[in-house]
Motif scaffolding. Structure first.
Motif, PDB file in Angstrom:
ATOM      1  N   ALA A  49      46.649  78.554 109.216  1.00  0.00           N
ATOM      2  CA  ALA A  49      47.069  78.800 110.598  1.00  0.00           C
ATOM      3  C   ALA A  49      46.135  78.104 111.583  1.00  0.00           C
ATOM      4  CB  ALA A  49      47.096  80.302 110.864  1.00  0.00           C
ATOM      5  N   ALA A  50      44.833  78.086 111.306  1.00  0.00           N
ATOM      6  CA  ALA A  50      43.881  77.451 112.221  1.00  0.00           C
ATOM      7  C   ALA A  50      44.094  75.947 112.272  1.00  0.00           C
ATOM      8  CB  ALA A  50      42.452  77.780 111.783  1.00  0.00           C
ATOM      9  N   VAL A  51      44.349  75.323 111.112  1.00  0.00           N
ATOM     10  CA  VAL A  51      44.601  73.880 111.078  1.00  0.00           C
ATOM     11  C   VAL A  51      45.870  73.531 111.834  1.00  0.00           C
ATOM     12  CG1 VAL A  51      45.206  71.973 109.546  1.00  0.00           C
ATOM     13  CG2 VAL A  51      43.287  73.464 108.973  1.00  0.00           C
ATOM     14  N   THR A  55      42.617  71.511 116.396  1.00  0.00           N
ATOM     15  CA  THR A  55      42.002  70.342 115.768  1.00  0.00           C
ATOM     16  C   THR A  55      41.171  70.787 114.562  1.00  0.00           C
ATOM     17  OG1 THR A  55      40.001  70.474 117.120  1.00  0.00           O
ATOM     18  CG2 THR A  55      41.879  69.244 118.027  1.00  0.00           C
ATOM     19  N   ALA A  56      40.691  69.812 113.815  1.00  0.00           N
ATOM     20  CA  ALA A  56      39.865  70.124 112.654  1.00  0.00           C
ATOM     21  C   ALA A  56      38.579  70.844 113.074  1.00  0.00           C
ATOM     22  CB  ALA A  56      39.528  68.845 111.889  1.00  0.00           C
ATOM     23  N   THR A  57      37.998  70.412 114.192  1.00  0.00           N
ATOM     24  CA  THR A  57      36.785  71.064 114.679  1.00  0.00           C
ATOM     25  C   THR A  57      37.053  72.497 115.087  1.00  0.00           C
ATOM     26  OG1 THR A  57      35.905  68.947 115.455  1.00  0.00           O
ATOM     27  CG2 THR A  57      34.944  70.963 116.401  1.00  0.00           C
ATOM     28  N   GLU A  58      38.154  72.712 115.803  1.00  0.00           N
ATOM     29  CA  GLU A  58      38.509  74.066 116.226  1.00  0.00           C
ATOM     30  C   GLU A  58      38.795  74.954 115.019  1.00  0.00           C
ATOM     31  OE1 GLU A  58      40.561  73.045 120.562  1.00  0.00           O
ATOM     32  OE2 GLU A  58      41.766  72.990 118.720  1.00  0.00           O
ATOM     33  N   ALA A  59      39.473  74.401 114.010  1.00  0.00           N
ATOM     34  CA  ALA A  59      39.753  75.167 112.803  1.00  0.00           C
ATOM     35  C   ALA A  59      38.454  75.559 112.102  1.00  0.00           C
ATOM     36  CB  ALA A  59      40.638  74.359 111.858  1.00  0.00           C
ATOM     37  N   GLY A  60      37.492  74.634 112.074  1.00  0.00           N
ATOM     38  CA  GLY A  60      36.208  74.945 111.458  1.00  0.00           C
ATOM     39  C   GLY A  60      35.479  76.060 112.185  1.00  0.00           C
ATOM     40  N   LEU A  61      35.561  76.055 113.510  1.00  0.00           N
ATOM     41  CA  LEU A  61      34.921  77.115 114.287  1.00  0.00           C
ATOM     42  C   LEU A  61      35.567  78.467 114.016  1.00  0.00           C
ATOM     43  CD1 LEU A  61      34.403  75.277 117.706  1.00  0.00           C
ATOM     44  CD2 LEU A  61      32.638  75.941 116.058  1.00  0.00           C
ATOM     45  N   VAL A  62      36.897  78.482 113.914  1.00  0.00           N
ATOM     46  CA  VAL A  62      37.598  79.733 113.620  1.00  0.00           C
ATOM     47  C   VAL A  62      37.199  80.255 112.245  1.00  0.00           C
ATOM     48  CG1 VAL A  62      39.860  80.742 113.116  1.00  0.00           C
ATOM     49  CG2 VAL A  62      39.549  79.305 115.138  1.00  0.00           C
ATOM     50  N   MET A  63      37.120  79.343 111.262  1.00  0.00           N
ATOM     51  CA  MET A  63      36.793  79.756 109.902  1.00  0.00           C
ATOM     52  C   MET A  63      35.363  80.292 109.789  1.00  0.00           C
ATOM     53  SD  MET A  63      39.428  79.467 108.044  1.00  0.00           S
ATOM     54  CE  MET A  63      38.648  79.702 106.456  1.00  0.00           C
ATOM     55  N   SER A  64      34.475  79.815 110.647  1.00  0.00           N
ATOM     56  CA  SER A  64      33.081  80.253 110.581  1.00  0.00           C
ATOM     57  C   SER A  64      32.769  81.389 111.556  1.00  0.00           C
ATOM     58  CB  SER A  64      32.143  79.072 110.866  1.00  0.00           C
ATOM     59  OG  SER A  64      32.372  78.554 112.170  1.00  0.00           O
ATOM     60  N   ALA A 103      48.493  93.125 112.488  1.00  0.00           N
ATOM     61  CA  ALA A 103      48.779  92.835 113.898  1.00  0.00           C
ATOM     62  C   ALA A 103      48.927  91.332 114.125  1.00  0.00           C
ATOM     63  CB  ALA A 103      47.667  93.401 114.778  1.00  0.00           C
ATOM     64  N   VAL A 104      48.061  90.526 113.507  1.00  0.00           N
ATOM     65  CA  VAL A 104      48.158  89.066 113.656  1.00  0.00           C
ATOM     66  C   VAL A 104      49.427  88.553 112.976  1.00  0.00           C
ATOM     67  CG1 VAL A 104      47.084  86.875 113.034  1.00  0.00           C
ATOM     68  CG2 VAL A 104      45.697  88.731 113.940  1.00  0.00           C
ATOM     69  N   ALA A 105      49.790  89.116 111.827  1.00  0.00           N
ATOM     70  CA  ALA A 105      51.025  88.711 111.151  1.00  0.00           C
ATOM     71  C   ALA A 105      52.230  88.962 112.050  1.00  0.00           C
ATOM     72  CB  ALA A 105      51.178  89.470 109.834  1.00  0.00           C
ATOM     73  N   LEU A 106      52.263  90.137 112.684  1.00  0.00           N
ATOM     74  CA  LEU A 106      53.369  90.456 113.590  1.00  0.00           C
ATOM     75  C   LEU A 106      53.385  89.519 114.785  1.00  0.00           C
ATOM     76  CD1 LEU A 106      55.699  92.360 114.333  1.00  0.00           C
ATOM     77  CD2 LEU A 106      54.013  93.855 115.450  1.00  0.00           C
ATOM     78  N   LEU A 107      52.207  89.230 115.320  1.00  0.00           N
ATOM     79  CA  LEU A 107      52.130  88.324 116.464  1.00  0.00           C
ATOM     80  C   LEU A 107      52.641  86.930 116.100  1.00  0.00           C
ATOM     81  CD1 LEU A 107      51.137  88.016 119.403  1.00  0.00           C
ATOM     82  CD2 LEU A 107      48.920  87.326 118.479  1.00  0.00           C
ATOM     83  N   THR A 111      55.663  85.078 117.901  1.00  0.00           N
ATOM     84  CA  THR A 111      55.311  83.928 118.734  1.00  0.00           C
ATOM     85  C   THR A 111      54.823  82.794 117.847  1.00  0.00           C
ATOM     86  OG1 THR A 111      53.004  84.624 119.038  1.00  0.00           O
ATOM     87  CG2 THR A 111      54.631  85.492 120.596  1.00  0.00           C
ATOM     88  N   GLY A 112      54.459  81.702 118.460  1.00  0.00           N
ATOM     89  CA  GLY A 112      53.897  80.585 117.717  1.00  0.00           C
ATOM     90  C   GLY A 112      52.423  80.814 117.424  1.00  0.00           C
ATOM     91  N   PRO A 113      51.858  80.037 116.512  1.00  0.00           N
ATOM     92  CA  PRO A 113      50.437  80.193 116.192  1.00  0.00           C
ATOM     93  C   PRO A 113      49.550  79.789 117.358  1.00  0.00           C
ATOM     94  CG  PRO A 113      51.339  78.237 115.135  1.00  0.00           C
ATOM     95  CD  PRO A 113      52.495  78.955 115.747  1.00  0.00           C
ATOM     96  N   GLY A 114      48.463  80.504 117.533  1.00  0.00           N
ATOM     97  CA  GLY A 114      47.479  80.192 118.559  1.00  0.00           C
ATOM     98  C   GLY A 114      46.088  80.439 118.027  1.00  0.00           C
ATOM     99  N   LEU A 115      45.112  79.767 118.607  1.00  0.00           N
ATOM    100  CA  LEU A 115      43.758  79.898 118.088  1.00  0.00           C
ATOM    101  C   LEU A 115      43.106  81.218 118.470  1.00  0.00           C
ATOM    102  CD1 LEU A 115      42.295  76.315 118.612  1.00  0.00           C
ATOM    103  CD2 LEU A 115      42.682  77.476 116.439  1.00  0.00           C
ATOM    104  N   TRP A 116      43.422  81.735 119.654  1.00  0.00           N
ATOM    105  CA  TRP A 116      42.684  82.911 120.104  1.00  0.00           C
ATOM    106  C   TRP A 116      42.909  84.133 119.221  1.00  0.00           C
ATOM    107  CZ3 TRP A 116      44.877  87.494 121.480  1.00  0.00           C
ATOM    108  CH2 TRP A 116      46.228  87.481 121.829  1.00  0.00           C
TER     109      TRP A 116
END
Length: 422
Positions: A49-51, A55-64, A103-107, A111-116
């Motif tokens: 979902a993060a990818v 971006t790749a950088t944003e996905a890395g931040l979410v994963m960490s 809750a995230v699964a329902l969201l 809706t569409g995927p979002g980083l927040w």
């Protein structure tokens, strides 16, 4: 300090019955396995979902994002586990994680995927993990006798291997069929399975601390409990050296076997499939040790065996960077998994058997902080060092650090002579 309350104070046959035949232990193992598989599916869903959402950088931040609260709050989580009882904390943690993932699964369904929301979910998971992990580590000593704790460590290792083998394909299949939302829903369902199983697990009460009066116990603060736990670990003739051994062993193993192995495979031209086979070799070796402990129950001279295993493992880590062929690397990786798994399982069993049950949550938190807070810091350092000096010298330095863990285990008489009961 409050103690655990539950359906009964002890499992009547826990001391005499082998853990692999004890229904109480098996219910805990089923709950732990379901939770670990759910965790693996969750990480697959989060990364996908993060990818897709950034971006790749944003996905890395979410994963960490979960790493920081987990490291900062881990010691406090040990205090919570000891104050409220590990089973209660694990049940509450799994309930919170299940609700957050759901809750995230329902969201995502609506809706569409979002980083927040993904970043918030990662932060929640990291915060909950800070109390979940010490409580999970404190549970085995409350559900079986000390003579069975090495066997329980082996069973726990098998559950972790099972989760890593099955969780990723399950998560990938769920993503393929229903997207990240379906994978998150599956993760929440698997984590939820653990809750009713844990409710049925019978617990043994820790012996009260006779050195603390009831009046003093009522005035104790969380901060004082934390300091008491750190002093207890530092002053213990086995646990203090054991923490040093665990820290050095993890610092030596984590970098090469995570980011270092990827760079080694690229340097040798093995490709992703070759790297996968090397990782499979490591997993097979670690799984074999877990199976051995689960069946045998204990090994003699545990402290000495853990130390020599680390010393032999450091040689194998250094040799891994010198092998030109994939087949040779798979064999050495299996040896690394065997030796690292043996030393890790014995260190875990020694921690369980030699820590006072009233301090076990805090002792486990210190160990978890070492493994999950300090050791991962070696990964970016390993990558940068390989970029400057190549895999051979960096693997050799990592091997030396790992070897120092073995030297620590053998150099402190209390740890070197430590035995497992049974």
């Amino acid at each position: 300090m409050s103690t655990e309350t539950g359906t009964s104070t002890a499992a009547p046959t826990a001391v005499d019955r082998p853990a692999h035949r004890d229904g109480n232990v098996l219910r805990w193992l089923a709950a732990y396995t379901a939770s670990m598989v759910g965790d693996t599916v969750y990480y697959v869903a989060l990364s996908w979902a993060a990818v897709r959402a950034g971006t790749a950088t944003e996905a890395g931040l979410v994963m960490s994002a979960s790493a920081l609260p987990r490291a900062l709050l881990m010691l406090g989580g040990g205090v919570v586990a000891d104050r409220f009882g590990p089973r209660r904390v694990v049940i509450g943690s799994d309930a919170v994680r299940c609700a957050a993932v759901g809750a995230v699964a329902l969201l995502l369904f609506l809706t569409g995927p979002g980083l927040w929301p993904l970043a918030v979910l990662a932060l929640v998971f990291g915060t909950v993990d800070a109390v979940f992990m010490p409580a999970v580590g404190a549970l085995p000593a409350r559900i079986t006798g000390q003579g069975q704790l090495a066997r329980v460590q082996g069973m726990r290792g098998l559950a972790i291997r099972f989760a890593s083998i099955t969780g990723a394909p399950l998560g990938g299949l769920a993503v393929a069929l229903g997207g990240a939302a379906a994978a998150f829903a599956l993760a929440g369902l698997l984590i939820a399975v653990s809750v009713p199983l844990l409710v049925t697990v019978r617990m043994r009460e820790p012996a009260p601390d006779d050195t603390v009066t009831r009046e003093d116990r009522g005035r104790r603060t969380a901060w004082r409990d934390l300091l008491d736990g750190l002093r207890y670990v530092r002053g213990h003739r086995i646990l203090g050296p054991l923490m040093l051994t665990i820290a050095l062993g993890d610092l030596g193993f984590v970098g090469p076997l995570n980011v270092g192995l990827t760079l080694l495979a690229d340097e040798r031209g093995w490709g992703a499939s070759g790297m996968g086979w090397v990782l499979a070799g490591f997993g097979a070796g670690a799984g074999a040790v877990s199976l051995l402990l689960a069946v045998r129950g204990r090994l003699p001279h545990a402290g000495r065996t853990a130390g020599w295993s680390l010393l032999a493992g450091c040689v194998a880590v250094g040799a891994l960077a010198r092998v030109p062929s994939v087949i040779g690397a798979v064999g050495i990786a299996a040896l690394v998994g065997l030796l690292a798994g043996l030393s890790g399982a014995l260190c875990g069993a020694l921690l369980q058997t030699h820590a006072d049950p009233a301090f076990l949550g805090r002792v486990t938190a210190v160990s978890g902080l070492v493994s999950l807070g300090l050791a991962p810091l070696s990964m970016p350092l390993t990558a940068a060092s390989i970029g400057m000096w190549g895999t051979g010298p960096v693997f050799a330095v990592s091997a030396a650090v790992c070897g120092l863990g073995g030297v620590a285990a053998l150099g402190f008489p209390g740890l070197r002579r430590a035995q497992l009961p049974g």
